[in-house]
Design an enzyme around this catalytic site. Structure first.
Site, PDB file in Angstrom:
ATOM      1  N   THR A   2     -15.882 -48.037-111.404  1.00  0.00           N
ATOM      2  CA  THR A   2     -15.149 -47.358-110.442  1.00  0.00           C
ATOM      3  C   THR A   2     -15.403 -45.695-110.623  1.00  0.00           C
ATOM      4  O   THR A   2     -15.148 -45.029-111.749  1.00  0.00           O
ATOM      5  CB  THR A   2     -13.500 -47.580-110.920  1.00  0.00           C
ATOM      6  OG1 THR A   2     -13.291 -48.800-110.956  1.00  0.00           O
ATOM      7  CG2 THR A   2     -12.627 -46.677-109.571  1.00  0.00           C
ATOM      8  N   ARG A  28     -23.483 -55.895-105.221  1.00  0.00           N
ATOM      9  CA  ARG A  28     -22.142 -56.602-104.758  1.00  0.00           C
ATOM     10  C   ARG A  28     -21.719 -56.398-103.419  1.00  0.00           C
ATOM     11  O   ARG A  28     -21.714 -55.584-102.684  1.00  0.00           O
ATOM     12  CB  ARG A  28     -21.142 -55.450-105.703  1.00  0.00           C
ATOM     13  CG  ARG A  28     -19.664 -55.691-105.539  1.00  0.00           C
ATOM     14  CD  ARG A  28     -18.873 -54.734-106.392  1.00  0.00           C
ATOM     15  NE  ARG A  28     -17.478 -54.961-106.176  1.00  0.00           N
ATOM     16  CZ  ARG A  28     -16.759 -53.698-105.547  1.00  0.00           C
ATOM     17  NH1 ARG A  28     -17.509 -52.710-105.070  1.00  0.00           N
ATOM     18  NH2 ARG A  28     -15.372 -53.885-105.473  1.00  0.00           N
ATOM     19  N   ARG A  84       1.074 -55.237-101.491  1.00  0.00           N
ATOM     20  CA  ARG A  84       1.200 -53.988-100.524  1.00  0.00           C
ATOM     21  C   ARG A  84       2.465 -54.079 -99.794  1.00  0.00           C
ATOM     22  O   ARG A  84       3.019 -54.993 -99.772  1.00  0.00           O
ATOM     23  CB  ARG A  84      -0.011 -54.051 -99.273  1.00  0.00           C
ATOM     24  CG  ARG A  84      -1.332 -54.011 -99.978  1.00  0.00           C
ATOM     25  CD  ARG A  84      -2.308 -53.977 -98.814  1.00  0.00           C
ATOM     26  NE  ARG A  84      -3.589 -54.525 -99.170  1.00  0.00           N
ATOM     27  CZ  ARG A  84      -4.775 -53.602 -99.606  1.00  0.00           C
ATOM     28  NH1 ARG A  84      -4.325 -52.244 -99.500  1.00  0.00           N
ATOM     29  NH2 ARG A  84      -5.753 -53.836 -99.929  1.00  0.00           N
ATOM     30  N   LYS A 124     -12.660 -59.052-113.917  1.00  0.00           N
ATOM     31  CA  LYS A 124     -12.040 -57.615-113.690  1.00  0.00           C
ATOM     32  C   LYS A 124     -10.982 -57.324-114.257  1.00  0.00           C
ATOM     33  O   LYS A 124      -9.698 -57.944-114.159  1.00  0.00           O
ATOM     34  CB  LYS A 124     -12.082 -57.193-112.165  1.00  0.00           C
ATOM     35  CG  LYS A 124     -13.346 -57.579-111.380  1.00  0.00           C
ATOM     36  CD  LYS A 124     -13.037 -57.650-109.780  1.00  0.00           C
ATOM     37  CE  LYS A 124     -12.638 -56.257-109.287  1.00  0.00           C
ATOM     38  NZ  LYS A 124     -12.351 -56.092-107.916  1.00  0.00           N
TER      39      LYS A 124
END
Length: 473
Positions: free
Chosen positions: A275, A35, A76, A217
């Protein structure tokens, strides 16, 4: 280079693993797909890694998949005075659309979509939920929020909005440039971040076409509401438990993981669990027992692959982390309860002739004690239909297409090879038995099951099964 396990390993490349010698060590330890995380590094960095992986592929003579993971529209906060802001429960903060360097009365939040979507009472989770605030007032370009859970707000930390549908494309200008770059390089998979709705996949497909597989995802609750359509439009799915675990309650993540794996098996789409799988190995040479159990649970659930992130990208023990994951997978698949648990999670039958033939191939291979199933496949669909059944017998996928052989490196139980096209039934059998012997799947007098679509070179037309015996000599 045969792997003696069914589930596959995806490893993220980063500063700890980008050197050619380390990439080779990772592959030998068990990596099937590499990845490239485009949230970090430059395009030149990724170009160098891509070239090193392709050189490694030529050296070892095995297809290796490369997954390009796009950053997506990460939300963010901006910058604050001193780089950090300590906040306490009950305090009221003000977030503003614009501003260079803020304070608690003007914290920059440069995302207009948030101000258009939120309503009073909704919560914003900052820095993976370490700080939680609840909206109490909204203006055109500002909002006031009461601190629910205090802590420190640092520059550029991520913001999650559980339950809020944002009018955002999953492809930013940066993503589009990175995608064009990756497709030109020849990546095999493109992972799409922050998918919210089926239309996001349609938009991405218009850009990717058939040049790579699209991996969705799943990290937004909104995606879970339309998951059947999203899975159908995807080529593969990643259970991205990081952001998903921030936006839904922690206690819901394990059940959602099982649901997603089952949905992907039903739809014949590879599914990756990701994860913090061995997160302790970022800094330690061994994982916790809980992490080992986490990996094993994904294997018992029937996931096609499990993924390492920081463990292999920035950790101190990247090769050891891959080797540990390989051992956990193999030991789990050898456990006496594994086959019964895999069978119990069988998602049901698809009522189509190609699926029926694939199911019959898997069942017959087990019934006659075949050494392997040899699947001729142009697009990869034949092999995926057989893998959906999770047979005890290994699958050897033969395809004339190099891209297909690489993408199949992600598929459960499948050893893929690029092989010349066959034109006749006799050539099909001879080629299959030769490859099964050469790749150490079968020996003289062993039985192999061969499945293909006839006429040959017609995608998705699985309609034929043949039992063949490996000849002497």
């Amino acid at each position: 280079m045969r792997r003696h396990r069914h589930a596959k390993i995806v490893a993220t490349v980063g500063p700890a693993s980008s050197r050619p010698e380390t990439l080779k060590a990772l592959f030998l330890a068990g990596v099937d797909t590499f990845r490239l995380n485009f949230s970090h590094g430059t395009q030149d960095d990724h170009r160098s890694v891509h070239a090193a992986i392709r050189a490694l592929e030529a050296e070892v003579g095995r297809p290796i998949a490369i997954l390009q993971d796009l950053q997506g529209p990460k939300i963010r906060v901006g910058t604050v005075q001193g780089g950090r802001l300590d906040v306490v429960p009950g305090e009221v903060l003000r977030f503003v659309l614009s501003g260079m360097e803020g304070d608690r009365r003007a914290i920059p939040l440069p995302h207009r979509e948030i101000f258009a979507a939120v309503v009073p009472g909704q919560e914003l989770l900052i820095d993976d939920g370490r700080v939680r605030v609840r909206v109490v007032g909204i203006e055109a370009e500002a909002l006031e929020a009461e601190v629910v859970i205090g802590g420190t707000i640092q520059n550029r930390k991520g913001v999650n909005l559980p339950g809020t549908m944002l009018d955002l494309s999953p492809l930013t200008a940066k993503d589009r440039a990175d995608l064009a770059f990756g497709l030109d390089l020849g990546v095999d998979w493109v992972a799409l971040s922050f998918v919210q709705k089926p239309a996001d996949l349609i938009e991405a497909r218009g850009l990717v076409g058939d040049r790579a597989g699209i991996m969705t995802k799943v990290e937004k609750p909104q995606a879970l509401e339309r998951i059947e359509d999203i899975v159908r439009l995807s080529d593969a799915v990643m259970v991205a438990r990081g952001d998903l675990g921030v936006e839904i309650p922690h206690e819901d993540v394990p059940g959602r993981q099982k649901e997603l794996i089952r949905a992907c098996r039903l739809a014949v789409k590879p599914v990756v669990v990701a994860t913090q799988m061995l997160d302790s190995m970022v800094a330690a040479p061994t994982p916790t027992r809980a992490e080992a159990s986490d990996v094993a649970t994904a294997i018992y659930d029937g996931a096609d692959a499990v993924m390492l992130s920081a463990e292999s990208a920035t950790g101190r023990y990247p090769v050891e982390a891959v080797a540990m994951m390989d051992r956990i997978i193999r030991r789990t698949e050898q456990h006496k309860l594994y086959r019964s648990l895999i069978a119990a999670s069988e998602p049901g039958e698809e009522e189509t002739p190609p699926h029926a033939v694939a199911t019959a191939t898997a069942d017959l291979a087990e019934a006659v004690g075949a050494a392997a199933i040899v699947a001729y496949t142009l697009s990869g669909t034949t092999a995926a239909r057989i893998a959906r059944r999770r047979p005890a017998v290994p699958i050897l996928a033969l395809t004339p297409d190099l891209g297909t052989s690489r993408r199949l490196s992600l598929l459960w139980g499948t050893h893929s090879l690029q092989s010349a096209e066959v034109d006749t039934y006799e050539e099909m059998v001879a080629n299959a038995t030769a490859h099964a012997t050469r790749e150490d799947f079968a020996r003289a007098n062993d039985l192999v099951l061969i499945t293909a679509g006839i006429p040959f070179a017609v995608p998705g037309n699985t309609n034929n099964i043949r039992i063949a015996q490996i000849p002497q000599g």
